[in-house]
Design a protein around this motif. Structure first.
Motif, mmCIF file in Angstrom:
data_model
loop_
_atom_site.group_PDB
_atom_site.id
_atom_site.type_symbol
_atom_site.label_atom_id
_atom_site.label_comp_id
_atom_site.label_asym_id
_atom_site.label_seq_id
_atom_site.Cartn_x
_atom_site.Cartn_y
_atom_site.Cartn_z
ATOM 1 N N TRP A 147 -8.955 6.029 0.321
ATOM 2 C CA TRP A 147 -8.062 5.074 0.981
ATOM 3 C C TRP A 147 -6.595 5.356 0.636
ATOM 4 C CZ3 TRP A 147 -8.267 1.142 4.538
ATOM 5 C CH2 TRP A 147 -9.532 0.855 5.051
ATOM 6 N N TYR A 148 -6.299 5.627 -0.632
ATOM 7 C CA TYR A 148 -4.915 5.898 -1.041
ATOM 8 C C TYR A 148 -4.365 7.145 -0.358
ATOM 9 C CZ TYR A 148 -4.569 2.438 -4.841
ATOM 10 O OH TYR A 148 -4.480 1.287 -5.583
ATOM 11 N N THR A 149 -5.196 8.167 -0.219
ATOM 12 C CA THR A 149 -4.756 9.410 0.409
ATOM 13 C C THR A 149 -4.501 9.212 1.901
ATOM 14 O OG1 THR A 149 -5.963 10.726 -1.210
ATOM 15 C CG2 THR A 149 -5.394 11.810 0.870
ATOM 16 N N ALA A 150 -5.433 8.567 2.571
ATOM 17 C CA ALA A 150 -5.333 8.417 4.028
ATOM 18 C C ALA A 150 -4.421 7.274 4.461
ATOM 19 C CB ALA A 150 -6.730 8.212 4.611
ATOM 20 N N ARG A 151 -4.354 6.206 3.671
ATOM 21 C CA ARG A 151 -3.593 5.009 4.032
ATOM 22 C C ARG A 151 -2.737 4.575 2.847
ATOM 23 N NH1 ARG A 151 -5.790 6.578 8.013
ATOM 24 N NH2 ARG A 151 -7.571 5.678 9.100
ATOM 25 N N PRO A 152 -1.673 5.342 2.519
ATOM 26 C CA PRO A 152 -0.883 5.054 1.312
ATOM 27 C C PRO A 152 -0.358 3.623 1.221
ATOM 28 C CG PRO A 152 -0.192 7.126 2.314
ATOM 29 C CD PRO A 152 -1.177 6.494 3.255
ATOM 30 N N LYS A 153 -0.106 2.972 2.328
ATOM 31 C CA LYS A 153 0.445 1.611 2.268
ATOM 32 C C LYS A 153 -0.532 0.595 1.696
ATOM 33 C CE LYS A 153 3.952 2.257 5.693
ATOM 34 N NZ LYS A 153 4.714 1.731 6.783
ATOM 35 N N VAL A 154 -1.829 0.918 1.678
ATOM 36 C CA VAL A 154 -2.779 -0.043 1.107
ATOM 37 C C VAL A 154 -2.642 -0.158 -0.408
ATOM 38 C CG1 VAL A 154 -4.459 0.317 2.976
ATOM 39 C CG2 VAL A 154 -4.777 1.502 0.798
ATOM 40 N N LYS A 155 -1.873 0.743 -1.021
ATOM 41 C CA LYS A 155 -1.649 0.645 -2.470
ATOM 42 C C LYS A 155 -1.032 -0.696 -2.836
ATOM 43 C CE LYS A 155 -1.066 5.582 -3.179
ATOM 44 N NZ LYS A 155 -0.138 6.673 -3.543
ATOM 45 N N LEU A 156 -0.361 -1.326 -1.888
ATOM 46 C CA LEU A 156 0.263 -2.626 -2.133
ATOM 47 C C LEU A 156 -0.767 -3.726 -2.395
ATOM 48 C CD1 LEU A 156 2.944 -2.502 0.695
ATOM 49 C CD2 LEU A 156 3.334 -2.206 -1.763
ATOM 50 N N TYR A 157 -1.963 -3.602 -1.815
ATOM 51 C CA TYR A 157 -2.930 -4.700 -1.924
ATOM 52 C C TYR A 157 -4.374 -4.261 -2.183
ATOM 53 C CZ TYR A 157 -3.218 -3.448 3.055
ATOM 54 O OH TYR A 157 -3.326 -2.757 4.245
ATOM 55 N N TYR A 158 -4.654 -2.984 -2.193
ATOM 56 C CA TYR A 158 -6.030 -2.509 -2.348
ATOM 57 C C TYR A 158 -6.708 -3.085 -3.589
ATOM 58 C CZ TYR A 158 -9.995 0.726 -2.199
ATOM 59 O OH TYR A 158 -11.257 1.261 -2.128
ATOM 60 N N ASP A 159 -5.975 -3.143 -4.684
ATOM 61 C CA ASP A 159 -6.577 -3.593 -5.945
ATOM 62 C C ASP A 159 -6.540 -5.099 -6.156
ATOM 63 O OD1 ASP A 159 -7.530 -1.109 -6.975
ATOM 64 O OD2 ASP A 159 -5.454 -0.542 -7.346
ATOM 65 N N PHE A 160 -6.058 -5.846 -5.177
ATOM 66 C CA PHE A 160 -6.161 -7.310 -5.289
ATOM 67 C C PHE A 160 -7.643 -7.667 -5.413
ATOM 68 C CE2 PHE A 160 -2.064 -8.543 -2.769
ATOM 69 C CZ PHE A 160 -1.284 -7.893 -3.705
ATOM 70 N N THR A 161 -7.950 -8.630 -6.250
ATOM 71 C CA THR A 161 -9.359 -8.951 -6.510
ATOM 72 C C THR A 161 -10.085 -9.528 -5.303
ATOM 73 O OG1 THR A 161 -8.732 -11.109 -7.398
ATOM 74 C CG2 THR A 161 -8.989 -9.292 -8.980
ATOM 75 N N ASP A 162 -9.340 -10.088 -4.346
ATOM 76 C CA ASP A 162 -10.016 -10.664 -3.186
ATOM 77 C C ASP A 162 -10.292 -9.629 -2.090
ATOM 78 O OD1 ASP A 162 -7.044 -10.972 -2.945
ATOM 79 O OD2 ASP A 162 -7.581 -11.553 -0.896
#
Length: 152
Positions: A107-122
């Motif tokens: 996900w980080y490689t293909a969609r770098p912008k998800v780094k902002l919220y990927y690790d949110f627990t929800d």
């Protein structure tokens, strides 16, 4: 009634591969017994298939917990012409939770912008386990895929 679907060919398979590279799609779920469609982030992961990143706080996450049957439409309308002439593909199947940590790098490689919220627990990653897929390449270009027809 005649079958509207063409026999799968290399052109249809190539178009499906292109469409499955979508960064987002329209997720269809059943919400309190009625159809609901929402936009979600998605990523085709080799060996996993189509994955979606959704928040447990969303109504579509609740809907999927109640009934994992869903569909995902991918494909963009181009800048010109009739929107119905632009290709799109609908994956139909069931959603199942995947190991979010195992998919982080993809996900980080293909969609770098998800780094902002990927690790949110929800937030969680769900895989769409398709039972079939419908490809509409434009007028008169309809194809039905079974799971083994989809790219790996």
């Amino acid at each position: 009634m005649t079958d509207p679907y063409r026999t799968l060919d290399d052109e249809a398979r190539a178009l499906a591969r292109d469409l499955l590279r979508a960064s987002h799609g329209a997720l269809g779920t059943l919400f309190d017994g009625a159809p609901m469609v929402t936009r979600v982030a998605c990523l085709w992961v080799p060996g996993q298939g189509m994955t979606v990143l959704i928040s447990d706080l969303s109504e579509h996450a609740r809907a999927l917990r109640d009934c994992p049957d869903c569909s995902l439409l991918v494909g963009e309308v181009g800048d010109r012409g009739d929107p119905l002439t632009h290709p799109r593909m609908t994956l139909i199947g069931r959603a199942a939770r995947l190991d979010k940590s195992a998919l982080r790098d993809a996900w980080y490689t293909a969609r770098p912008k998800v780094k902002l919220y990927y690790d949110f627990t929800d937030f969680n990653v769900l895989g769409l386990v398709p039972t079939q897929a419908l490809l509409n390449g434009g007028f008169g270009k309809a194809y039905r895929f079974v799971p083994s027809d989809l790219p790996d």
